[in-house]
Design a protein around this motif. Structure first.
Motif, mmCIF file in Angstrom:
data_model
loop_
_atom_site.group_PDB
_atom_site.id
_atom_site.type_symbol
_atom_site.label_atom_id
_atom_site.label_comp_id
_atom_site.label_asym_id
_atom_site.label_seq_id
_atom_site.Cartn_x
_atom_site.Cartn_y
_atom_site.Cartn_z
ATOM 1 N N GLU A 181 0.847 -1.202 0.000
ATOM 2 C CA GLU A 181 0.000 0.000 0.000
ATOM 3 C C GLU A 181 0.878 1.247 0.000
ATOM 4 O O GLU A 181 0.619 2.220 -0.722
ATOM 5 C CB GLU A 181 -0.936 -0.008 1.215
ATOM 6 C CG GLU A 181 -1.995 1.090 1.190
ATOM 7 C CD GLU A 181 -2.867 1.033 -0.055
ATOM 8 O OE1 GLU A 181 -3.202 -0.069 -0.511
ATOM 9 O OE2 GLU A 181 -3.194 2.111 -0.599
ATOM 10 N N ILE A 213 -1.042 -2.619 -6.397
ATOM 11 C CA ILE A 213 -2.356 -3.271 -6.432
ATOM 12 C C ILE A 213 -2.556 -4.257 -5.285
ATOM 13 O O ILE A 213 -3.680 -4.500 -4.850
ATOM 14 C CB ILE A 213 -2.567 -3.971 -7.799
ATOM 15 C CG1 ILE A 213 -4.023 -4.402 -7.986
ATOM 16 C CG2 ILE A 213 -1.639 -5.172 -7.981
ATOM 17 C CD1 ILE A 213 -4.952 -3.276 -8.281
ATOM 18 N N ASP A 214 -1.477 -4.816 -4.766
ATOM 19 C CA ASP A 214 -1.605 -5.773 -3.663
ATOM 20 C C ASP A 214 -1.618 -5.104 -2.287
ATOM 21 O O ASP A 214 -1.591 -5.779 -1.261
ATOM 22 C CB ASP A 214 -0.471 -6.798 -3.727
ATOM 23 C CG ASP A 214 -0.558 -7.649 -4.988
ATOM 24 O OD1 ASP A 214 -1.611 -8.265 -5.203
ATOM 25 O OD2 ASP A 214 0.420 -7.663 -5.775
ATOM 26 N N ARG A 221 -5.589 -1.521 -2.048
ATOM 27 C CA ARG A 221 -5.396 -1.650 -3.498
ATOM 28 C C ARG A 221 -4.616 -0.477 -4.113
ATOM 29 O O ARG A 221 -4.823 -0.104 -5.252
ATOM 30 C CB ARG A 221 -6.740 -1.814 -4.221
ATOM 31 C CG ARG A 221 -7.489 -3.082 -3.816
ATOM 32 C CD ARG A 221 -8.778 -3.256 -4.581
ATOM 33 N NE ARG A 221 -8.528 -3.502 -5.992
ATOM 34 C CZ ARG A 221 -9.232 -2.944 -6.992
ATOM 35 N NH1 ARG A 221 -10.213 -2.116 -6.736
ATOM 36 N NH2 ARG A 221 -8.947 -3.234 -8.245
ATOM 37 N N PRO A 236 -1.633 -0.249 -9.811
ATOM 38 C CA PRO A 236 -3.017 -0.476 -10.253
ATOM 39 C C PRO A 236 -3.134 -0.113 -11.736
ATOM 40 O O PRO A 236 -2.563 0.889 -12.154
ATOM 41 C CB PRO A 236 -3.830 0.484 -9.391
ATOM 42 C CG PRO A 236 -2.953 0.866 -8.249
ATOM 43 C CD PRO A 236 -1.545 0.744 -8.732
ATOM 44 N N GLY A 279 -10.042 1.109 -1.306
ATOM 45 C CA GLY A 279 -9.896 0.179 -2.409
ATOM 46 C C GLY A 279 -11.122 -0.711 -2.590
ATOM 47 O O GLY A 279 -11.010 -1.874 -2.953
#
Lengths: 343, 326
Positions: free
Chosen positions: A101, A106-107, A111, A328, B106
């Protein structure tokens, strides 16, 4: 300008930092050490431009998150401020997800859309780091409201800095939490400075736990935040009150941050003397527990070294994972603005 | 079909949704024991009890934040602002908390909450109690903004707003609470994001919403007598905006007036005009005109207040101007 006028549990209880149950001590020590080494690594990543934006390190305050969050149940809730990395880790968000983060990948646990100040995780009921001072305090009361509404026995722990006590949202939230008996622990992490303004220069009543006196039925407690056992003991009672009697508490945990407010200011800076920082570093929550354990014979130097190695490997793994995680995709830009559902 | 007031329509929507889903609760100033400052929540305390109809202290920021937290933890709050003027004290929770939570988490934490209350001017309430905030709120991604003008629309839209899994800002009108209209007894929902053509005509479009939709209908009926046939597009939802309905109308009439209660600069009309010029440029036979409040804080004096407000006469003048009939 270290204020010496009032007794300060951070200074007064050093001799009390003794080891307790060896297995528990080891767990607490590990939890704090992970945060420390993780945050040091984040500092490195920031310097290399892998972490952007605002970034507030938790170094020095680890006993607060470990002392409180480690004794919560999985179905309890945690909400905090933009200084949220340590709490996220203790709550059980993986170092990988927190680091990813921070790297904007993205992980990441949000996200890659939250960043340093906005760690979220539904699986652990981690309701976010929030970037507006005071804004999340009524939100925490609302979580308490929902718990009570459903007749549950969970608690919500709301972390905030010392500057929060001066903003209106704090009063509005504590008033309603007391009025409606909401099961919330309002935890002031008093690290003595709201950014660069000392508590004494910002709060007309600088004995912050006394703010609880304004709210009937709310306990105000002062806790030595450099002693993880002290934090645990004091919090245990507050959690029990919230769980069984649905009563809020105001915990003033006196701690200290060993780094600047964020990444843009010097470690000691113009607002606090280096001697003050040096003095607090002698009360380091991690090393005092370690030393107490060594003296008590419950931790060997070899065991400590092994713990350091293991934590370093975990943190490096988090870095490697984050670094390898993709950014992302452009399509993510328009996702998560609204949900496309009704119920 | 029963004819009921806008207030009663909202009350029915609240009652029906609270009966349908026990996660729905209402919180705000005077919503319970007092039966609502404008009586929208009348009788609900008696029916649903104090756990679900919660009188709050006067603390907009606090109780709207409590709503956000409760929504994050699985409830479906309806937060009543006594007026949207007071909601400015809580705008942090609407903009920084409710609107952002899903995105910055998210996609993990949606906030199914309705913030509702009267918006816009009433009569001689002075500058601080006479403001229309549509454009402020519609500017923010992450929330929906709804502004119904009739009892039928108010009921169907509020029910949808409560069921929506997103934060919804619901703008009512103090001057609307006593207005009446047909509302069917059978349950119905009106989807958010869809406009309603309140009058059909081929000569000029009025794009509007909320209280101004009533003015637009009045204008259309009056101009019909002069053989000018106005198409009234009531947006109902301002965000997301039903741009297709706007385009369809303007392509038909080739002329448009945008009527709104708020101020001119950066108003809803500015955005509507932009949509029209981009998509209907070749369809237009005249520049699009706007009718809005005078660019001043609302004065108290009756005569000054009247000339500050958008009204039927100003709208008719604008229509005649775009039709070159002035």
């Amino acid at each position: 300008m270290a204020s010496k006028k009032k007794p300060d549990p951070r200074r007064d209880s050093q001799s009390l930092r003794v080891a307790g149950d060896p297995a528990l001590d080891r767990e607490l020590l590990h939890s704090m050490l992970l945060q420390r080494r993780f945050e040091e690594k984040v500092g490195e990543a920031y310097a290399l431009g892998k972490v952007g934006g605002f970034c507030h390190l938790y170094i020095g305050q680890e006993a607060v998150s470990t002392g409180i969050i480690a004794q919560l149940r999985p179905d309890d809730y945690v909400i905090g401020t933009y200084r949220d990395h340590g709490q996220a880790l203790v709550r059980g968000i993986t170092p990988r997800a927190v680091m990813a983060e921070l790297f904007g990948r993205i992980d990441g646990c949000s996200r890659g859309k939250g960043g340093s100040m906005h760690m979220f995780d539904r699986h652990t009921n981690f309701l976010g780091g929030h970037g507006i001072v005071g804004s999340h305090v009524p939100v925490a009361a609302g979580v308490g409201f929902a718990i009570k509404y459903r007749g549950g026995d969970q608690v919500c722990v709301c972390f905030m800095g010392d500057s929060v006590v001066n903003i209106g949202a704090f009063h509005e939230a504590l008033n309603m939490a007391a009025l409606w008996k909401l099961p919330v622990l309002f935890v002031i992490e008093n690290n003595r400075y709201g950014m660069g303004t000392s508590v004494e220069r910002a709060a007309a009543v600088d004995d912050l736990s006394r703010r609880a006196d304004g709210y009937k039925g709310m306990d105000g407690v002062v806790i030595d935040g450099m002693d993880v056992h002290a934090v645990r003991t004091a919090t245990e009672a507050a959690i029990a009150r919230a769980r069984t009697e649905s009563l809020p508490s105001l915990l003033e945990v006196r701690t200290y941050r060993f780094r600047g407010h964020s990444m843009s200011d010097a470690v000691s800076g113009t607002y606090r003397p280096k001697e003050e920082l040096d003095e607090y570093q002698t009360m380091d929550p991690i090393f005092s527990l370690r030393d107490a354990m060594v003296i008590a014979g419950t931790l060997t130097v070899a065991e400590w070294d092994a713990m350091e190695h293991e934590v370093a490997a975990t943190v490096q793994d988090a870095w490697d994972f984050a670094d390898a995680s993709p950014e992302p995709p452009p399509a993510a830009l328009y996702e998560d603005v609204l949900v496309d559902t009704t119920s | 079909m029963p004819i009921i007031t806008y207030r009663e329509a909202l009350n029915q929507a609240l009652r029906e949704e609270m009966s349908r889903d026990d996660r729905v609760f209402i919180m705000g100033e005077e919503v319970g024991v007092y039966n609502g400052a404008y009586k929208v929540s009348k009788g609900l305390l008696e029916e649903f009890g104090e756990n679900r109809v919660v009188d709050s202290p006067i603390a907009e920021l606090g109780f709207s934040g409590i709503g956000v937290g409760a929504a994050m933890a699985g409830l479906r709050p309806v937060i009543e602002f006594m007026t949207w003027n007071f909601a400015l004290l809580a705008i942090d929770q609407v903009v920084n908390s409710a609107a952002k939570m899903l995105y910055m988490s998210g996609g993990q934490f949606n906030v199914p909450i309705v913030f509702r209350g009267p918006n816009g001017a009433a009569l001689q309430l002075g500058a601080q109690h006479s403001q229309a905030f549509e454009s402020w709120l519609a500017h923010i991604p992450g929330i929906k903004v709804v502004s119904p003008g009739t009892p039928y629309d108010a009921k169907g839209l509020l029910k949808s707003a409560i069921r929506d899994d997103n934060p919804v800002v619901f703008l009512e009108g103090e001057m609307l609470y006593n207005t009446k209209g047909e509302v069917p007894e059978a349950e119905y929902l009106i989807p958010l994001g869809k406009a309603d053509v309140k009058r059909e005509g081929s000569d000029c479009s009025i794009i509007t919403s909320g209280k101004m939709a009533l003015v637009a209908v009045q204008v259309a009926d009056q101009l019909a007598k002069e053989d000018i046939h106005v198409d009234v597009v009531d947006l109902l939802t301002i965000r997301p905006m039903d741009v297709e309905a706007i385009y369809a109308s303007v392509r038909k009439t080739q002329r448009a007036v945008v009527l709104e209660e708020g101020w001119e600069l950066c108003g809803i009309g500015a955005q509507v005009v932009d949509f029209i010029q981009r998509e209907c440029f070749d369809d237009l036979d005249a520049p699009v005109l706007r009718v809005h409040q005078a660019d001043v804080p609302m004065p108290y004096a009756k005569g000054l207040e009247k000339i500050a407000k958008p009204d039927a006469a100003k709208t008719i003048a604008a229509i005649k101007q775009v039709m070159y009939r002035a």
